[in-house]
Every structure is written in C-alpha cells, then in structure tokens.
Design a protein around this motif. Structure first.
Motif, PDB file in Angstrom:
ATOM      1  N   ALA A   1     -46.854 -39.749  32.942  1.00 62.20           N
ATOM      2  CA  ALA A   1     -45.873 -39.758  31.854  1.00 62.20           C
ATOM      3  C   ALA A   1     -46.429 -39.192  30.558  1.00 62.20           C
ATOM      4  O   ALA A   1     -45.693 -39.036  29.589  1.00 62.20           O
ATOM      5  CB  ALA A   1     -45.383 -41.184  31.601  1.00 62.20           C
ATOM      6  N   GLY A   2     -47.710 -38.905  30.527  1.00 64.31           N
ATOM      7  CA  GLY A   2     -48.345 -38.450  29.291  1.00 64.31           C
ATOM      8  C   GLY A   2     -49.563 -39.297  28.989  1.00 64.31           C
ATOM      9  O   GLY A   2     -50.480 -39.411  29.812  1.00 64.31           O
ATOM     10  N   ARG A   3     -49.565 -39.967  27.839  1.00 62.76           N
ATOM     11  CA  ARG A   3     -50.744 -40.743  27.459  1.00 62.76           C
ATOM     12  C   ARG A   3     -50.538 -42.226  27.763  1.00 62.76           C
ATOM     13  O   ARG A   3     -49.426 -42.738  27.734  1.00 62.76           O
ATOM     14  CB  ARG A   3     -51.057 -40.571  25.966  1.00 62.76           C
ATOM     15  CG  ARG A   3     -50.007 -41.187  25.068  1.00 62.76           C
ATOM     16  CD  ARG A   3     -50.291 -40.970  23.578  1.00 62.76           C
ATOM     17  NE  ARG A   3     -49.264 -41.621  22.784  1.00 62.76           N
ATOM     18  CZ  ARG A   3     -48.075 -41.086  22.513  1.00 62.76           C
ATOM     19  NH1 ARG A   3     -47.789 -39.874  22.944  1.00 62.76           N
ATOM     20  NH2 ARG A   3     -47.176 -41.747  21.806  1.00 62.76           N
ATOM     21  N   LEU A   4     -51.646 -42.885  28.051  1.00 61.99           N
ATOM     22  CA  LEU A   4     -51.656 -44.332  28.216  1.00 61.99           C
ATOM     23  C   LEU A   4     -52.777 -44.874  27.351  1.00 61.99           C
ATOM     24  O   LEU A   4     -53.936 -44.482  27.495  1.00 61.99           O
ATOM     25  CB  LEU A   4     -51.882 -44.716  29.682  1.00 61.99           C
ATOM     26  CG  LEU A   4     -51.754 -46.207  29.987  1.00 61.99           C
ATOM     27  CD1 LEU A   4     -50.281 -46.605  30.071  1.00 61.99           C
ATOM     28  CD2 LEU A   4     -52.454 -46.551  31.300  1.00 61.99           C
ATOM     29  N   HIS A   5     -52.412 -45.775  26.450  1.00 56.01           N
ATOM     30  CA  HIS A   5     -53.400 -46.397  25.573  1.00 56.01           C
ATOM     31  C   HIS A   5     -53.906 -47.670  26.221  1.00 56.01           C
ATOM     32  O   HIS A   5     -53.141 -48.454  26.783  1.00 56.01           O
ATOM     33  CB  HIS A   5     -52.761 -46.716  24.215  1.00 56.01           C
ATOM     34  CG  HIS A   5     -53.626 -47.554  23.328  1.00 56.01           C
ATOM     35  ND1 HIS A   5     -53.284 -48.835  22.949  1.00 56.01           N
ATOM     36  CD2 HIS A   5     -54.824 -47.304  22.743  1.00 56.01           C
ATOM     37  CE1 HIS A   5     -54.218 -49.335  22.162  1.00 56.01           C
ATOM     38  NE2 HIS A   5     -55.169 -48.426  22.023  1.00 56.01           N
ATOM     39  N   LEU A   6     -55.214 -47.881  26.134  1.00 58.05           N
ATOM     40  CA  LEU A   6     -55.788 -49.124  26.616  1.00 58.05           C
ATOM     41  C   LEU A   6     -56.942 -49.535  25.719  1.00 58.05           C
ATOM     42  O   LEU A   6     -57.488 -48.731  24.960  1.00 58.05           O
ATOM     43  CB  LEU A   6     -56.241 -49.005  28.076  1.00 58.05           C
ATOM     44  CG  LEU A   6     -57.314 -47.981  28.446  1.00 58.05           C
ATOM     45  CD1 LEU A   6     -58.734 -48.512  28.218  1.00 58.05           C
ATOM     46  CD2 LEU A   6     -57.152 -47.552  29.893  1.00 58.05           C
ATOM     47  N   VAL A   7     -57.277 -50.797  25.805  1.00 60.06           N
ATOM     48  CA  VAL A   7     -58.400 -51.367  25.055  1.00 60.06           C
ATOM     49  C   VAL A   7     -59.307 -52.043  26.057  1.00 60.06           C
ATOM     50  O   VAL A   7     -58.850 -52.864  26.874  1.00 60.06           O
ATOM     51  CB  VAL A   7     -57.911 -52.377  24.000  1.00 60.06           C
ATOM     52  CG1 VAL A   7     -59.093 -52.987  23.261  1.00 60.06           C
ATOM     53  CG2 VAL A   7     -56.966 -51.692  23.019  1.00 60.06           C
ATOM     54  N   GLU A   8     -60.592 -51.691  26.029  1.00 61.09           N
ATOM     55  CA  GLU A   8     -61.515 -52.262  26.999  1.00 61.09           C
ATOM     56  C   GLU A   8     -62.696 -52.922  26.314  1.00 61.09           C
ATOM     57  O   GLU A   8     -63.030 -52.637  25.158  1.00 61.09           O
ATOM     58  CB  GLU A   8     -61.995 -51.203  27.995  1.00 61.09           C
ATOM     59  CG  GLU A   8     -62.734 -50.044  27.380  1.00 61.09           C
ATOM     60  CD  GLU A   8     -63.298 -49.093  28.432  1.00 61.09           C
ATOM     61  OE1 GLU A   8     -63.755 -49.585  29.495  1.00 61.09           O
ATOM     62  OE2 GLU A   8     -63.291 -47.887  28.193  1.00 61.09           O
ATOM     63  N   GLN A   9     -63.320 -53.819  27.030  1.00 56.47           N
ATOM     64  CA  GLN A   9     -64.478 -54.540  26.535  1.00 56.47           C
ATOM     65  C   GLN A   9     -65.333 -54.949  27.722  1.00 56.47           C
ATOM     66  O   GLN A   9     -64.815 -55.369  28.760  1.00 56.47           O
ATOM     67  CB  GLN A   9     -64.054 -55.777  25.739  1.00 56.47           C
ATOM     68  CG  GLN A   9     -65.188 -56.467  24.992  1.00 56.47           C
ATOM     69  CD  GLN A   9     -64.689 -57.512  24.013  1.00 56.47           C
ATOM     70  OE1 GLN A   9     -63.510 -57.853  24.013  1.00 56.47           O
ATOM     71  NE2 GLN A   9     -65.561 -58.022  23.171  1.00 56.47           N
ATOM     72  N   GLY A  10     -66.645 -54.814  27.568  1.00 56.12           N
ATOM     73  CA  GLY A  10     -67.568 -55.258  28.595  1.00 56.12           C
ATOM     74  C   GLY A  10     -67.906 -54.200  29.611  1.00 56.12           C
ATOM     75  O   GLY A  10     -67.362 -53.095  29.621  1.00 56.12           O
ATOM     76  N   THR A  11     -68.847 -54.539  30.477  1.00 53.89           N
ATOM     77  CA  THR A  11     -69.263 -53.683  31.586  1.00 53.89           C
ATOM     78  C   THR A  11     -69.302 -54.524  32.857  1.00 53.89           C
ATOM     79  O   THR A  11     -69.466 -55.736  32.809  1.00 53.89           O
ATOM     80  CB  THR A  11     -70.648 -53.067  31.336  1.00 53.89           C
ATOM     81  OG1 THR A  11     -71.606 -54.125  31.142  1.00 53.89           O
ATOM     82  CG2 THR A  11     -70.641 -52.174  30.102  1.00 53.89           C
ATOM     83  N   GLY A  12     -69.156 -53.838  33.991  1.00 54.48           N
ATOM     84  CA  GLY A  12     -69.157 -54.540  35.259  1.00 54.48           C
ATOM     85  C   GLY A  12     -67.936 -54.166  36.069  1.00 54.48           C
ATOM     86  O   GLY A  12     -67.270 -53.159  35.788  1.00 54.48           O
TER      87      GLY A  12
END
Length: 328
Positions: free
Chosen positions: A18-29
């Motif tokens: 659909a175009g762009r998707l915004h996301l917020v991430e934190q951490g690793t694993g």
C-alpha cells in the motif's frame, strides 16, 4: 539471550504493497510484531515495547494501514483483511526476519489471527488480546450486526459501516470523542449496569450521546490523550473506520478457510468487564478446537477493553512468560 533495558525506541518507515508502513521498535532478539486496534496506534504498545526489549526480544509496533504515519489508501476496499495481512508479512521481511510472533489487540487480534492462519510459515505463534479467535465462516456479517439492537437502537458496527456517518460525529471534536470512547470501554469509567450501553446508537442519534462525561480512565493521562488526538486530527478517521467497512469482503475473501483452526502456539488474554470477551464467550469455549495449540487463556478480573494499557504489568508478565516457552 541478554536483556536490553536501556534500548531506545526506533522509528522506521518500510515499504508495503500500500506504500509506507510506520513502525516503532525496541530491543534485539526474536521478533515480536505488535498490531493495535481501533482507534489507536503504535503508541498503544508503549508499555510493552520496553518490557519486551528488557526480556530479550525485538518488539516492533506498527501503525496499521490508515493510521498514524502509515499510508492511507483512498479506496475503501484497500482495507480488507487480506491486505492488512500482507502488510504484516512485508513488515517481517523488511525487518530482515524470516518469521515472527504476532500479537494483536482489538481489530489487531483479528489481524494477528488471520496473519497466522494465512501465513503459518511467517508467523510461528500468535497472541490475542481482548477479541477471541473465531474461525472464518458463519452468516454474512452485515446480516448479523443489522439484527443486533432491535427497532430502537443500532449496533455500533453497523453505525461505523456507513461511509461518512461516524466521521461527521467524530471529526468536529476528535479529542473529546476519543476521550469518551476510551472511557466508555475502560473498567473504571464505563457506564454502570443498567445505564445506556455505549455499544449502541439510538436511531437518529450519535454514539457519543452514550459516552460517560466524567474524568479520564486511570490508564489515560492528558498527555496520552494528546498523542492519540494529534494523530487522528492529522489523519482523520476514515482509514481506521474502513476496517469495519470491509467485513463482508473479508467474509468472502476468507471463505476457503471457513472453520479453520489456528494451529500455531497461541495465547489469549481478555478482561472480565470487556464486552468483546463476554459477548464471545462461546468462541473462548471453542478454543480446544479452534486454537488446538493454545498455551493459556487468561481473563483478568475487573479489566476492561484497553487491556495492555489498563493492566500493563500483568499483560507484560503473561506475554513474556509465554514467549519464554516458545524458546524452549
């Protein structure tokens, strides 16, 4: 797996059909994809992102198509379930992963369950909050919802399905409407038993006519409300409401999967005061058939609809304990 308690939030824009998707991430694993419901945003998971990161996971909360900084296609049928599932698949791929656990709340629970059903090779476990899993099938949704409420009132789902109708009520005062909607479904501010039910609209009336007018629920600060209001004042509500306007299309699209169970490891958490949970008690009772690999089903006593915000410590513990079992 080492915890990362001081990891910073990272905002990202990825490409989807659909175009762009915004996301917020934190951490690793291992990746945990978090999918919000209506009318919310990635911010609904603000209390889960650091907890999951500290437990050794890479948590990524998306703005669902039509919300926040994600794309808002103009066509109403661009918000059908098949498209939202493809957005989730695209998110996993864009984050460089082959698979993920998907966790959803409210409409996000339906999206998460459908993602697991349609793409078990990508989503190897699914967590469902507030809205139980019910396999595709049954009668056409608009026929069902049209019969709820009787001659004097209309079910909110039917009210939302008519393009422009709910927008005309909401958009002159987005902040006030959101405050009332959140309060109406929160354990500490919802109408008492016997008072008019805010899930229904009197014919010719408005949904907000049945919202409580007192203080904000305890989980929602003025600053939190400002965040939600700013998002929807910018985007409008049409993209979010278009999810309701595709329920018949979903019914047709998912017809090949009628009655199908979700066979991956799963978790359900609901609130005893949440209508989504109580109205769908039969779906919960059917879990031995519909979620045969269910790890646990939890009902939080005295909790309303906004479960991960109303009771974050309990939800975080249940989520992280469950995720730990997936690693063993």
């Amino acid at each position: 797996m080492q915890p990362e308690p001081t990891a910073e939030l990272r905002h990202r824009i990825i490409e989807t059909p659909a175009g762009r998707l915004h996301l917020v991430e934190q951490g690793t694993g291992p990746l945990v994809l978090l999918v919000h419901g209506f009318p919310e945003s990635w911010y609904s998971w603000r209390l889960q992102l650091p907890a999951l990161a500290a437990a050794g996971y890479r948590a990524a909360a998306i703005d669902v198509r039509g919300y926040g900084r994600s794309s808002r296609p103009a066509a109403t049928d661009a918000y059908r379930m098949l498209d939202l599932v493809q957005d989730n698949v695209a998110a996993v791929r864009a984050l460089g992963e082959e698979s993920a656990v998907v966790v959803g709340h409210d409409w996000g629970s339906n999206i998460a369950a459908s993602s697991a059903l349609l793409h078990p090779e990508v989503f190897h476990a699914v967590g469902l909050l507030s809205v139980p899993y019910a396999p595709p099938g049954g009668p056409r949704p608009t026929d069902v919802f049209g019969r709820i409420g009787g001659p004097e009132q209309e079910f909110y789902v039917s009210y939302f399905q008519e393009p422009g109708r709910a927008e005309a009520e909401i958009e002159p005062d987005v902040r006030g409407w959101l405050a009332g909607f959140y309060a109406a479904l929160s354990a500490d501010t919802m109408p008492a038993r016997g008072e008019p039910d805010p899930h229904f609209v009197t014919h010719g009336g408005r949904l907000r006519d049945r919202f409580p007018t007192g203080p904000l629920p305890a989980w929602l600060s003025e600053d939190d409300l400002d965040v939600y209001a700013a998002e929807f004042e910018h985007t409008g509500l049409t993209g979010a409401l278009n999810r309701y306007r595709n329920m018949d299309r979903d019914w047709e699209d998912l017809a090949p999967h009628r009655g199908a169970p979700v066979t991956q490891p799963s978790l359900f958490i609901g609130g005893t005061l949440d209508a989504s949970t109580t109205w769908m008690a039969d779906a919960i009772n059917a879990y031995p058939t519909t979620l045969p690999a269910l790890s646990a089903s939890h009902l939080l006593e005295g909790c309303g609809h906004w479960i991960q915000q109303e009771r974050p410590a309990e939800v975080n513990r249940l989520l992280t304990d469950w995720l730990t079992t997936l690693q063993s």
